[in-house]
Write an enzyme that holds these catalytic residues in place. Structure first.
Site, PDB file in Angstrom:
ATOM      1  N   SER A  17       0.876  -1.171   0.000  1.00 36.27           N
ATOM      2  CA  SER A  17       0.000   0.000   0.000  1.00 36.27           C
ATOM      3  C   SER A  17       0.916   1.224   0.000  1.00 36.27           C
ATOM      4  O   SER A  17       2.063   1.142   0.450  1.00 36.27           O
ATOM      5  CB  SER A  17      -0.939  -0.007   1.211  1.00 36.27           C
ATOM      6  OG  SER A  17      -0.218  -0.173   2.411  1.00 36.27           O
ATOM      7  N   GLU A  19       1.323   5.503   0.718  1.00 42.06           N
ATOM      8  CA  GLU A  19       0.756   6.694   1.377  1.00 42.06           C
ATOM      9  C   GLU A  19       1.155   7.957   0.616  1.00 42.06           C
ATOM     10  O   GLU A  19       2.322   8.139   0.257  1.00 42.06           O
ATOM     11  CB  GLU A  19       1.244   6.769   2.823  1.00 42.06           C
ATOM     12  CG  GLU A  19       0.651   7.985   3.541  1.00 42.06           C
ATOM     13  CD  GLU A  19       0.905   7.970   5.030  1.00 42.06           C
ATOM     14  OE1 GLU A  19       0.602   6.947   5.671  1.00 42.06           O
ATOM     15  OE2 GLU A  19       1.401   8.982   5.549  1.00 42.06           O
ATOM     16  N   ASP A 112      -1.754  15.261  15.715  1.00 37.47           N
ATOM     17  CA  ASP A 112      -0.759  15.971  16.520  1.00 37.47           C
ATOM     18  C   ASP A 112      -1.392  17.192  17.176  1.00 37.47           C
ATOM     19  O   ASP A 112      -2.355  17.754  16.665  1.00 37.47           O
ATOM     20  CB  ASP A 112       0.413  16.417  15.638  1.00 37.47           C
ATOM     21  CG  ASP A 112       1.335  15.260  15.318  1.00 37.47           C
ATOM     22  OD1 ASP A 112       1.599  14.455  16.236  1.00 37.47           O
ATOM     23  OD2 ASP A 112       1.776  15.152  14.165  1.00 37.47           O
ATOM     24  N   PHE A 222      12.883  14.350  11.047  1.00 39.95           N
ATOM     25  CA  PHE A 222      11.506  13.908  11.239  1.00 39.95           C
ATOM     26  C   PHE A 222      11.458  12.734  12.219  1.00 39.95           C
ATOM     27  O   PHE A 222      10.598  12.664  13.099  1.00 39.95           O
ATOM     28  CB  PHE A 222      10.909  13.542   9.885  1.00 39.95           C
ATOM     29  CG  PHE A 222       9.437  13.307   9.943  1.00 39.95           C
ATOM     30  CD1 PHE A 222       8.593  14.250  10.504  1.00 39.95           C
ATOM     31  CD2 PHE A 222       8.890  12.136   9.459  1.00 39.95           C
ATOM     32  CE1 PHE A 222       7.226  14.035  10.586  1.00 39.95           C
ATOM     33  CE2 PHE A 222       7.525  11.900   9.536  1.00 39.95           C
ATOM     34  CZ  PHE A 222       6.695  12.851  10.092  1.00 39.95           C
ATOM     35  N   HIS A 272       3.433  -1.071   3.962  1.00 35.21           N
ATOM     36  CA  HIS A 272       2.860   0.255   3.716  1.00 35.21           C
ATOM     37  C   HIS A 272       4.026   1.208   3.452  1.00 35.21           C
ATOM     38  O   HIS A 272       4.861   1.431   4.350  1.00 35.21           O
ATOM     39  CB  HIS A 272       2.062   0.704   4.945  1.00 35.21           C
ATOM     40  CG  HIS A 272       1.318   1.974   4.747  1.00 35.21           C
ATOM     41  ND1 HIS A 272       0.299   2.120   3.823  1.00 35.21           N
ATOM     42  CD2 HIS A 272       1.432   3.191   5.352  1.00 35.21           C
ATOM     43  CE1 HIS A 272      -0.184   3.352   3.876  1.00 35.21           C
ATOM     44  NE2 HIS A 272       0.495   4.029   4.778  1.00 35.21           N
TER      45      HIS A 272
HETATM   46  P1  FAD Z   1      -2.993   7.454  19.281  1.00 36.98           P
HETATM   47  O1  FAD Z   1      -2.535   6.152  18.748  1.00 36.98           O
HETATM   48  O2  FAD Z   1      -4.385   7.572  19.704  1.00 36.98           O
HETATM   49  O3  FAD Z   1      -2.075   7.912  20.477  1.00 36.98           O
HETATM   50  C1  FAD Z   1      -0.677   7.800  20.412  1.00 36.98           C
HETATM   51  C2  FAD Z   1      -0.151   7.535  21.819  1.00 36.98           C
HETATM   52  O4  FAD Z   1      -0.285   8.712  22.612  1.00 36.98           O
HETATM   53  C3  FAD Z   1      -0.940   6.464  22.509  1.00 36.98           C
HETATM   54  O5  FAD Z   1      -0.471   5.182  22.200  1.00 36.98           O
HETATM   55  C4  FAD Z   1      -0.810   6.853  23.946  1.00 36.98           C
HETATM   56  O6  FAD Z   1       0.366   6.309  24.476  1.00 36.98           O
HETATM   57  C5  FAD Z   1      -0.731   8.353  23.909  1.00 36.98           C
HETATM   58  N1  FAD Z   1      -2.069   8.925  24.134  1.00 36.98           N
HETATM   59  C6  FAD Z   1      -2.907   9.427  23.206  1.00 36.98           C
HETATM   60  N2  FAD Z   1      -4.057   9.860  23.752  1.00 36.98           N
HETATM   61  C7  FAD Z   1      -3.947   9.611  25.076  1.00 36.98           C
HETATM   62  C8  FAD Z   1      -4.797   9.835  26.180  1.00 36.98           C
HETATM   63  N3  FAD Z   1      -6.007  10.410  26.059  1.00 36.98           N
HETATM   64  N4  FAD Z   1      -4.357   9.453  27.405  1.00 36.98           N
HETATM   65  C9  FAD Z   1      -3.169   8.872  27.558  1.00 36.98           C
HETATM   66  N5  FAD Z   1      -2.302   8.640  26.535  1.00 36.98           N
HETATM   67  C10 FAD Z   1      -2.685   9.003  25.318  1.00 36.98           C
HETATM   68  N6  FAD Z   1      -1.050  12.980  11.533  1.00 36.98           N
HETATM   69  C11 FAD Z   1      -1.843  13.856  10.863  1.00 36.98           C
HETATM   70  O7  FAD Z   1      -2.015  15.005  11.301  1.00 36.98           O
HETATM   71  N7  FAD Z   1      -2.457  13.502   9.684  1.00 36.98           N
HETATM   72  C12 FAD Z   1      -2.315  12.266   9.148  1.00 36.98           C
HETATM   73  O8  FAD Z   1      -2.882  11.974   8.100  1.00 36.98           O
HETATM   74  C13 FAD Z   1      -1.496  11.314   9.831  1.00 36.98           C
HETATM   75  N8  FAD Z   1      -1.345  10.058   9.373  1.00 36.98           N
HETATM   76  C14 FAD Z   1      -0.612   9.145  10.081  1.00 36.98           C
HETATM   77  C15 FAD Z   1      -0.532   7.825   9.630  1.00 36.98           C
HETATM   78  C16 FAD Z   1       0.195   6.875  10.324  1.00 36.98           C
HETATM   79  C17 FAD Z   1       0.256   5.447   9.796  1.00 36.98           C
HETATM   80  C18 FAD Z   1       0.885   7.251  11.520  1.00 36.98           C
HETATM   81  C19 FAD Z   1       1.707   6.222  12.267  1.00 36.98           C
HETATM   82  C20 FAD Z   1       0.804   8.550  11.999  1.00 36.98           C
HETATM   83  C21 FAD Z   1       0.056   9.506  11.294  1.00 36.98           C
HETATM   84  N9  FAD Z   1      -0.078  10.826  11.750  1.00 36.98           N
HETATM   85  C22 FAD Z   1      -0.858  11.733  11.044  1.00 36.98           C
HETATM   86  C23 FAD Z   1       0.628  11.267  12.960  1.00 36.98           C
HETATM   87  C24 FAD Z   1      -0.274  11.169  14.209  1.00 36.98           C
HETATM   88  O9  FAD Z   1      -1.342  12.063  14.075  1.00 36.98           O
HETATM   89  C25 FAD Z   1       0.554  11.525  15.423  1.00 36.98           C
HETATM   90  O10 FAD Z   1       1.523  10.549  15.699  1.00 36.98           O
HETATM   91  C26 FAD Z   1      -0.269  11.856  16.668  1.00 36.98           C
HETATM   92  O11 FAD Z   1       0.598  12.437  17.646  1.00 36.98           O
HETATM   93  C27 FAD Z   1      -0.924  10.661  17.323  1.00 36.98           C
HETATM   94  O12 FAD Z   1      -2.082  10.284  16.661  1.00 36.98           O
HETATM   95  P2  FAD Z   1      -2.529   8.737  16.740  1.00 36.98           P
HETATM   96  O13 FAD Z   1      -3.846   8.560  16.145  1.00 36.98           O
HETATM   97  O14 FAD Z   1      -1.417   7.924  16.237  1.00 36.98           O
HETATM   98  O15 FAD Z   1      -2.679   8.649  18.301  1.00 36.98           O
END
Ligand code: FAD
Length: 306
Positions: A17, A19, A112, A222, A272
């Site tokens: 896949s 990105e 983020d 990064f 990916h």
């Molecule tokens: P999560 O997996 O929900 O959280 C990451 C970690 O932070 C958790 O495992 C936990 O340890 C901690 N955490 C989060 N929330 C809590 C809470 N409420 N309480 C306690 N601990 C917590 N960013 C963008 O802006 N746009 C994108 O399109 C994008 N695509 C991405 C695609 C992939 C495959 C990856 C790996 C990252 C991507 N990101 C993107 C980056 C991502 O948004 C950041 O890494 C962000 O900081 C975390 O989002 P997440 O959904 O991975 O968080």
């Protein structure tokens, strides 16, 4: 044993896949869709389009996703979506727009902090607080594919890997069907992480994220921000090639191909690839590994396609 190329008997059922990110201007748009066209030769299982922090590229993401689905023949385009800077109603409305545009696969993320990576994350008032909550909201809308993130080297905000795995479990319990990992370069890190994920009872596919290194300086910067490690061995192989673009390209191709071949020999079947919207390096890596180019491209090139 070849370390950059799989033998034909080893290639069965491998899936790619890719990105992409939404273009910011006309020139980047041309580059994106040229890349999409070039890489479609490898018949990816799906492609994904990122979603900007703070919703800054909401319109661009939507436009790019629509074009991928309706004009570029990428029906399997997954739309990334975050919880950042938007109320639940606003996020729900974006989900509706994606669904109406033909999206059947989402990559659901928390996103983020609006202050940038490293700032403290504050959920938007009235917004979805976590990626798990967003997954549940999308799941309530229908039988969609929902991918989520995973972090083999730990998310920078996370106290430890177990907290990350707990979060991944919450996302799976809310309806996620696949995890795509942050890029990493040491396959042992990934394998150790995967063992812990499986021990935690998480059984969805965890797809390794592969980042071919176009630009070492950028990737190191990064990686530092998102908690990934660029091993010294890789830095050593690339750092003296700054002035030799052809040699650098060749070495970067070898590095990514070695990583994929090694993962495939450890039993991984899905990969990916972070394309950075550029095809030459990704194509070279896929060719070297031995991914076959699908016949459709040959037919199109000769004008024989329907
Ligand atoms: P999560 O997996 O929900 O959280 C990451 C970690 O932070 C958790 O495992 C936990 O340890 C901690 N955490 C989060 N929330 C809590 C809470 N409420 N309480 C306690 N601990 C917590 N960013 C963008 O802006 N746009 C994108 O399109 C994008 N695509 C991405 C695609 C992939 C495959 C990856 C790996 C990252 C991507 N990101 C993107 C980056 C991502 O948004 C950041 O890494 C962000 O900081 C975390 O989002 P997440 O959904 O991975 O968080």
């Amino acid at each position: 044993m070849a370390i950059h190329t799989l033998y034909p008997a080893e290639r069965g059922n491998l899936r790619l896949s890719f990105e992409y990110f939404p273009p910011k201007n006309d020139e980047m748009e041309v580059q994106l869709f040229q890349t999409v066209s070039d890489l479609s030769a490898f018949g990816p299982a799906f492609v994904t389009m990122t979603y900007g922090a703070g919703g800054s590229t909401k319109a661009r993401s939507l436009t790019a996703v629509r074009r991928m689905i309706n004009e570029e023949g990428c029906a399997d385009t997954a739309a990334h979506l975050t919880c950042v800077g938007a109320s639940r109603a606003e996020v729900d409305a974006i989900v509706t727009e994606f669904i109406d545009s033909g999206v059947r696969h989402f990559v659901a993320l928390r996103g983020d902090p609006q202050g940038g990576i490293g700032a403290r994350y504050e959920p938007f008032p009235g917004g979805y607080e976590t990626a798990a909550a967003l997954v549940a909201a999308i799941r309530s809308r229908g039988d969609f594919e929902i991918s989520v993130s995973a972090y083999p080297e730990k998310h920078p905000e996370s106290p430890n890997v177990d907290a990350d795995i707990d979060m991944l479990k919450r996302k799976v319990d809310s309806g996620a069907t696949r995890a795509l990992t942050q890029f990493f370069f040491d396959n042992n890190d990934f394998e150790r992480y995967l063992e812990r994920v499986r021990r935690a009872g998480i059984n969805i596919p965890v797809v390794p994220g592969i980042l071919p290194i176009n630009n070492l300086t950028q990737v190191r910067k990064f990686a530092g921000l998102c908690g990934a490690t660029v091993p010294d061995a890789i830095v050593t192989r690339l750092i003296h090639l700054d002035e030799s673009p052809q040699e650098r390209f060749k070495e970067a191709t070898l590095i990514a191909a070695e990583q994929i071949v090694d993962l495939a020999r450890r039993g991984l079947r899905d990969f990916h690839v972070y394309t950075m919207n550029r095809s030459p390096l990704v194509s070279a890596v896929c060719d070297l590994v031995g991914f076959e180019r699908v016949k459709r491209t040959v037919l199109q090139a000769t004008g024989a396609a329907a």
